[in-house]
Design an enzyme around this catalytic site. Structure first.
Site, short mmCIF file in Angstrom:
data_model
loop_
_atom_site.label_atom_id
_atom_site.label_comp_id
_atom_site.label_asym_id
_atom_site.label_seq_id
_atom_site.Cartn_x
_atom_site.Cartn_y
_atom_site.Cartn_z
N LYS A 87 0.86 -1.20 0.00
CA LYS A 87 0.00 0.00 0.00
C LYS A 87 0.89 1.24 0.00
O LYS A 87 1.72 1.43 0.90
CB LYS A 87 -0.88 0.03 1.26
CG LYS A 87 -2.09 -0.88 1.18
CD LYS A 87 -2.88 -0.81 2.47
CE LYS A 87 -3.65 0.47 2.63
NZ LYS A 87 -4.16 0.61 4.01
C1 E4P Z 1 -7.37 1.41 4.51
O1 E4P Z 1 -6.62 0.53 4.79
C2 E4P Z 1 -7.27 2.79 5.07
O2 E4P Z 1 -5.95 3.05 5.42
C3 E4P Z 1 -8.19 2.96 6.25
O3 E4P Z 1 -9.45 2.42 5.93
C4 E4P Z 1 -8.30 4.41 6.69
O4 E4P Z 1 -9.33 4.50 7.64
P1 E4P Z 1 -9.56 5.75 8.59
O5 E4P Z 1 -9.91 6.92 7.74
O6 E4P Z 1 -10.67 5.35 9.49
O7 E4P Z 1 -8.27 5.97 9.33
#
Ligand code: E4P
Length: 225
Positions: A87
């Site tokens: 990622k």
């Molecule tokens: C996915 O892996 C994203 O990093 C994650 O869903 C972000 O979520 P948040 O906005 O609740 O931190």
């Protein structure tokens, strides 16, 4: 359609992989932080073993330079296996790293997406998944449904293999809207599975069926008739 769990919690993954048709697990540094000071690679290796080879694991880099991101990606692949999705947040450094890593056939989930431009560039760079941040977009007055639907339209029009893995959900209706607007995959915190499947409407309906059955057959079930 793919459902992933946005967590690094082993108990939750164990529990929910028995309940939902689970396609994989996503993490980021904030999700890792929630687990306390667990060993990073040990925890991810445990998750990978638990979910098996048919489900995907998405691990986020932490370096902020292109060279650093590429080095993080190589370390993750060396420790956890070549099938892990890396990622990478889509900014200038991240996009340059995506281009380098795609030449090495690394699987990429382009993340921290708030705009069509980020998504279009990541699609053109060959990202396998795009992770638009639904709730964070809404918090910033960005129309998350439109961004997802525009990304989906371009993917279809250009016949790309990139999939939209919508993320950052804070309500069940955000999850369903993302899917309705073209996300091929969603990653959700385990609590939203529980919330979405145990609403009072569902539990009331089940409780009514149970009472009606018991009023005629008592505690005998179909399997013991
Ligand atoms: C996915 O892996 C994203 O990093 C994650 O869903 C972000 O979520 P948040 O906005 O609740 O931190």
């Amino acid at each position: 359609m793919e459902f992933l769990l946005d967590t690094a919690n082993i108990d939750d993954i164990k529990k929910y992989q028995e309940i939902i048709p689970l396609s994989g697990v996503t993490t980021n540094p904030s999700i890792i932080k929630k687990e306390g000071k667990a060993d990073f690679f040990d925890r991810l290796a445990q998750i990978k073993k638990l979910i098996g080879d048919k489900r995907s694991l998405h691990v986020q880099v932490v370096a902020t330079t292109t060279e650093g991101i590429v080095a993080d990606a190589h370390a993750v692949l060396a420790k956890l296996g070549k099938d892990v999705y890396i990622k990478i947040p889509v900014n200038q450094a991240g996009l340059a790293a995506i281009k380098i890593l795609k030449k090495e056939n690394v699987r990429i989930t382009a993340t921290s997406i708030y705009t069509e431009l980020q998504g279009f560039l990541a699609i053109a760079a060959g990202a396998d998944y795009l992770a638009p941040y639904y709730n964070r977009m809404e918090n910033n007055n960005i129309d998350a449904n439109k961004v997802i639907s525009d990304l989906n339209q371009v993917i279809n029009h250009e016949q790309r293999n990139t999939k939209i893995l919508a993320a950052s959900f804070h309500t069940v209706s955000q999850i369903t809207s993302a899917i309705a607007n073209g996300a091929q995959a969603v990653t959700v915190a385990p609590s939203f599975i529980a919330e979405g499947l145990e609403s009072h409407l569902i539990t009331d309906a089940i409780s009514d069926f149970t009472s009606d059955w018991e009023s005629i057959f008592g505690k005998t079930t179909i399997s013991t008739l």
